[in-house]
Design an enzyme around this catalytic site. Structure first.
Site, PDB file in Angstrom:
ATOM      1  N   HIS A 133       0.786  -1.203   0.093  1.00  0.00           N
ATOM      2  CA  HIS A 133       0.168  -0.082   0.076  1.00  0.00           C
ATOM      3  C   HIS A 133       0.999   1.358  -0.039  1.00  0.00           C
ATOM      4  O   HIS A 133       0.688   2.193  -0.727  1.00  0.00           O
ATOM      5  CB  HIS A 133      -0.756   0.118   1.196  1.00  0.00           C
ATOM      6  CG  HIS A 133      -2.009  -0.940   1.385  1.00  0.00           C
ATOM      7  ND1 HIS A 133      -2.055  -1.863   2.485  1.00  0.00           N
ATOM      8  CD2 HIS A 133      -2.928  -1.561   0.627  1.00  0.00           C
ATOM      9  CE1 HIS A 133      -3.188  -2.729   2.594  1.00  0.00           C
ATOM     10  NE2 HIS A 133      -3.402  -2.461   1.102  1.00  0.00           N
ATOM     11  N   LYS A 184     -15.952  -6.874   5.368  1.00  0.00           N
ATOM     12  CA  LYS A 184     -15.070  -7.591   6.171  1.00  0.00           C
ATOM     13  C   LYS A 184     -15.149  -7.198   7.618  1.00  0.00           C
ATOM     14  O   LYS A 184     -15.402  -6.175   7.755  1.00  0.00           O
ATOM     15  CB  LYS A 184     -13.516  -7.401   5.538  1.00  0.00           C
ATOM     16  CG  LYS A 184     -13.345  -7.568   4.293  1.00  0.00           C
ATOM     17  CD  LYS A 184     -12.348  -6.947   3.843  1.00  0.00           C
ATOM     18  CE  LYS A 184     -11.975  -7.180   2.316  1.00  0.00           C
ATOM     19  NZ  LYS A 184     -11.114  -6.623   1.629  1.00  0.00           N
ATOM     20  N   ARG A 233      -2.494  -6.229  -8.126  1.00  0.00           N
ATOM     21  CA  ARG A 233      -1.312  -7.161  -7.988  1.00  0.00           C
ATOM     22  C   ARG A 233      -1.244  -8.057  -8.944  1.00  0.00           C
ATOM     23  O   ARG A 233      -0.165  -8.414  -9.613  1.00  0.00           O
ATOM     24  CB  ARG A 233      -1.332  -7.816  -6.561  1.00  0.00           C
ATOM     25  CG  ARG A 233      -1.310  -6.848  -5.300  1.00  0.00           C
ATOM     26  CD  ARG A 233      -1.835  -7.444  -4.233  1.00  0.00           C
ATOM     27  NE  ARG A 233      -2.914  -7.833  -4.258  1.00  0.00           N
ATOM     28  CZ  ARG A 233      -3.829  -8.132  -3.270  1.00  0.00           C
ATOM     29  NH1 ARG A 233      -3.450  -8.112  -2.257  1.00  0.00           N
ATOM     30  NH2 ARG A 233      -5.287  -8.259  -3.321  1.00  0.00           N
ATOM     31  N   SER A 249      -2.939  -7.661   3.020  1.00  0.00           N
ATOM     32  CA  SER A 249      -3.237  -7.635   4.831  1.00  0.00           C
ATOM     33  C   SER A 249      -3.438  -8.863   5.240  1.00  0.00           C
ATOM     34  O   SER A 249      -3.035  -9.123   6.426  1.00  0.00           O
ATOM     35  CB  SER A 249      -4.239  -6.524   4.882  1.00  0.00           C
ATOM     36  OG  SER A 249      -4.038  -5.289   4.189  1.00  0.00           O
TER      37      SER A 249
HETATM   38  O1  PNS Z   1      -8.898  -2.696   0.366  1.00  0.00           O
HETATM   39  P1  PNS Z   1     -10.265  -3.275  -0.125  1.00  0.00           P
HETATM   40  O2  PNS Z   1     -11.155  -3.787   1.169  1.00  0.00           O
HETATM   41  O3  PNS Z   1      -9.987  -4.299  -1.340  1.00  0.00           O
HETATM   42  O4  PNS Z   1     -10.868  -2.049  -0.530  1.00  0.00           O
HETATM   43  C1  PNS Z   1     -12.438  -1.888  -0.981  1.00  0.00           C
HETATM   44  C2  PNS Z   1     -13.039  -0.690  -1.061  1.00  0.00           C
HETATM   45  C3  PNS Z   1     -13.197  -0.208   0.344  1.00  0.00           C
HETATM   46  C4  PNS Z   1     -12.203   0.354  -1.878  1.00  0.00           C
HETATM   47  C5  PNS Z   1     -14.747  -1.089  -1.876  1.00  0.00           C
HETATM   48  O5  PNS Z   1     -15.079  -2.056  -1.010  1.00  0.00           O
HETATM   49  C6  PNS Z   1     -15.267   0.311  -1.671  1.00  0.00           C
HETATM   50  O6  PNS Z   1     -15.047   1.102  -2.374  1.00  0.00           O
HETATM   51  N1  PNS Z   1     -16.193   0.404  -0.643  1.00  0.00           N
HETATM   52  C7  PNS Z   1     -17.095   1.546  -0.433  1.00  0.00           C
HETATM   53  C8  PNS Z   1     -18.661   1.346  -0.594  1.00  0.00           C
HETATM   54  C9  PNS Z   1     -18.755   1.566  -2.365  1.00  0.00           C
HETATM   55  O7  PNS Z   1     -18.700   2.462  -2.896  1.00  0.00           O
HETATM   56  N2  PNS Z   1     -19.229   0.497  -3.017  1.00  0.00           N
HETATM   57  C10 PNS Z   1     -19.466   0.449  -4.542  1.00  0.00           C
HETATM   58  C11 PNS Z   1     -18.221   0.013  -5.148  1.00  0.00           C
HETATM   59  S1  PNS Z   1     -18.861  -0.527  -6.726  1.00  0.00           S
END
Ligand code: PNS
Length: 164
Positions: free
Chosen positions: A17, A41, A90, A128
């Site tokens: 990150h 999560k 990745r 993570s």
């Molecule tokens: O580190 P991660 O868990 O892969 O991050 C995922 C994250 C937080 C970027 C994604 O779940 C997100 O954007 N959540 C916010 C809710 C949202 O906007 N959802 C619609 C996405 S299409």
């Protein structure tokens, strides 16, 4: 002013990150690293702990700020007048889900672009989840997480190197 949001769970932040944040900070005038509150999560670290960890890790980057958000990412990006969402890729396995999210975010707000940065080769295996698993089994985390995060992980998991 080119502003970007780098969203994620960061549970905990890894050197993968951090590498991405450093590279994004060289491309954009301002980068907001934002911890998502409402992912499906169940996090190990609280929002406050993750924000603090990121602030400590990003302290050397003048144009990077750390925040958190609830709700839709595109609404948060719009509120902050950010035109770009940064995501790391990745491996091919990341692609399908990231494409789905990028297309949905585009549908939700056509003015905000998702931009992908390929993870550095040395961190392409890092996540993570893997870091947490290594920590549970007491493996060495040097080089995988920013300074201080290994200690926080050990404290959180209540393992101080003692034999079970
Ligand atoms: O580190 P991660 O868990 O892969 O991050 C995922 C994250 C937080 C970027 C994604 O779940 C997100 O954007 N959540 C916010 C809710 C949202 O906007 N959802 C619609 C996405 S299409």
């Amino acid at each position: 002013m080119k502003k970007a949001i780098y969203p994620g769970s960061f549970d905990p932040v890894t050197n993968g990150h951090l590498d991405l944040i450093e590279r994004a900070s060289r491309v954009f005038d301002e980068v907001i690293v934002s911890v998502a509150c409402n992912t499906e999560k169940t996090p190990l670290f609280s929002i406050e702990e993750r924000v603090k960890m990121l602030q400590d890790a990003c302290g050397h980057l003048d144009n990077v700020t750390v925040d958190y958000f609830k709700g839709l990412l595109v609404d948060y990006a719009k509120k902050h007048e950010a035109k770009a969402i940064i995501k790391g890729l990745r491996a091919v396995s990341d692609f399908e889900f990231e494409l789905q999210m990028a297309l949905m975010n585009k549908r939700l707000n056509n003015d905000i672009e998702t931009m992908f940065i390929m993870t550095a080769a040395e961190y392409s295996f890092l996540s993570s989840s893997i870091v947490k698993e290594l920590a549970i089994f007491g493996a060495e985390l040097k080089g995988l997480v920013p300074e201080g995060v290994e200690k926080l992980l050990k404290e959180k998991l209540d393992i101080s190197g003692q034999e079970a």
